[in-house]
Design an enzyme around this catalytic site. Structure first.
Site, PDB file in Angstrom:
ATOM      1  CB  SER A  88       2.274   1.733   6.713  1.00  0.00           C
ATOM      2  OG  SER A  88       3.304   1.015   6.048  1.00  0.00           O
ATOM      3  N   PRO A 132       5.015   2.816   3.016  1.00  0.00           N
ATOM      4  CG  PRO A 132       2.784   2.587   2.349  1.00  0.00           C
ATOM      5  CD  PRO A 132       4.058   1.808   2.502  1.00  0.00           C
ATOM      6  CE1 TYR A 133       5.959   4.302  11.528  1.00  0.00           C
ATOM      7  CE2 TYR A 133       7.895   3.017  10.922  1.00  0.00           C
ATOM      8  CZ  TYR A 133       7.227   3.821  11.826  1.00  0.00           C
ATOM      9  OH  TYR A 133       7.823   4.155  13.009  1.00  0.00           O
ATOM     10  CB  SER A 134       9.989   3.700   5.878  1.00  0.00           C
ATOM     11  OG  SER A 134      10.031   2.467   6.552  1.00  0.00           O
ATOM     12  CB  SER A 159       4.533   8.505   6.795  1.00  0.00           C
ATOM     13  OG  SER A 159       4.807   7.596   7.853  1.00  0.00           O
TER      14      SER A 159
END
Length: 293
Positions: free
Chosen positions: A94, A154-156, A158
């Protein structure tokens, strides 16, 4: 459980992935009628092809961001239960593709819930997020569903957005949607990059020692069938009782199941024996939570 699922129409996004393939096999064994919607399998080799999952699933290959195709597929499948797994799931990836991560994980959730909202017959939706949605304060305590949300990477972030989207659709339209928070899943059939056990095996096969970025980082490790059992139970409860189970649910091991990365690697080395090993990486690393349980 087997009697409940017999002939139930189930729609799974991300069915070609690691957890998705396992879930399809489980649903098939219970007698469910499965439609899958996903991109091509993310790795080669992969569990989906090796276990011939495509033979037991009505499989549609398309992007979760393609709302029109998704809505058409959902209407044609006429599911009773939707399991939303499709996502870009790797924290380190991410950082490399943040825009794609947000468009897939955020708008993908919107598209699924919007399509389900206009599809008569959908009685339960399980939106799979992650245990990394909590505002990580490295406090040495287990996170519970009511703790504050917050994503550093970004992953968390999102997935936090995905949680809020599910909440909005539940409150605004009365959808029977729950979110399932689980992570650090291990098990056979996982060939993804930047996952501890597959990376360990790949390094051995190349005659190298695995470089560990954060050896002291603690994670709630669990076998893939454990959270999937939770998803099955949650979907059944939603179907039967609706609003009583609509909300956020953690799925993870007890306190003793939370171990450091180095503890896991040492156990793997003992099990593998000759030729295994690891070393601690040096230099600046991307941010990853030091403690998660």
């Amino acid at each position: 459980m087997s009697n409940f699922w017999r002939n139930k129409k189930v729609f799974i996004t991300g069915h070609t992935g690691f957890k998705g393939s396992w879930l399809c096999l489980w649903f098939h064994s219970l007698g469910a009628r499965i439609t899958g919607y996903a991109l091509e399998p993310p790795t080669d080799p992969n569990l989906y092809d090796l276990c011939a999952v495509g033979e037991v699933v009505d499989s549609v290959r398309a992007d979760i961001r393609d709302r029109e195709t998704l809505e058409q597929t959902l209407r044609r499948a006429r599911p009773e239960i939707v399991i939303h797994l499709a996502a870009l799931p790797i924290v380190r990836e991410s950082y490399r593709v943040p825009a794609e991560t947000f468009s897939t994980n955020v708008m993908g959730t919107v598209n699924v819930l919007e399509a389900a909202r206009h599809c008569a017959g959908v009685k339960a939706i399980v939106n799979v997020t992650t245990d990394k949605v909590y505002e990580n304060k490295v406090r040495g305590k287990r996170y519970v569903e009511g703790d504050s949300l917050g994503g550093h990477d970004p992953y968390s972030s999102s997935k936090v957005c995905s949680e809020l989207i599910a909440q909005a659709y539940r409150r605004s339209y009365g959808q029977s949607v729950a979110t399932a928070r689980a992570g650090n899943v291990i098990g056979g059939g996982d060939w993804a990059a930047d996952r501890l056990v597959p990376d360990f095996v790949r390094s051995i096969l190349k005659g190298k020692k695995l470089v560990i970025r954060n050896p002291k980082a603690v994670r709630p490790w669990q076998h893939v069938l454990e959270p999937l059992a939770g998803y099955l139970l949650l979907a059944e409860k939603l179907y039967r009782s609706g609003a009583q189970y609509a909300g956020a649910w953690n799925f993870g091991p007890d306190k003793e199941g939370a171990r450091s990365v180095e503890w896991v690697i040492k156990k793997l080395c003992r099990g593998w024996g000759e030729g295994s090993g690891y070393k601690i990486g040096t230099g600046k690393q991307l941010h990853e939570a030091a403690y998660l349980m």
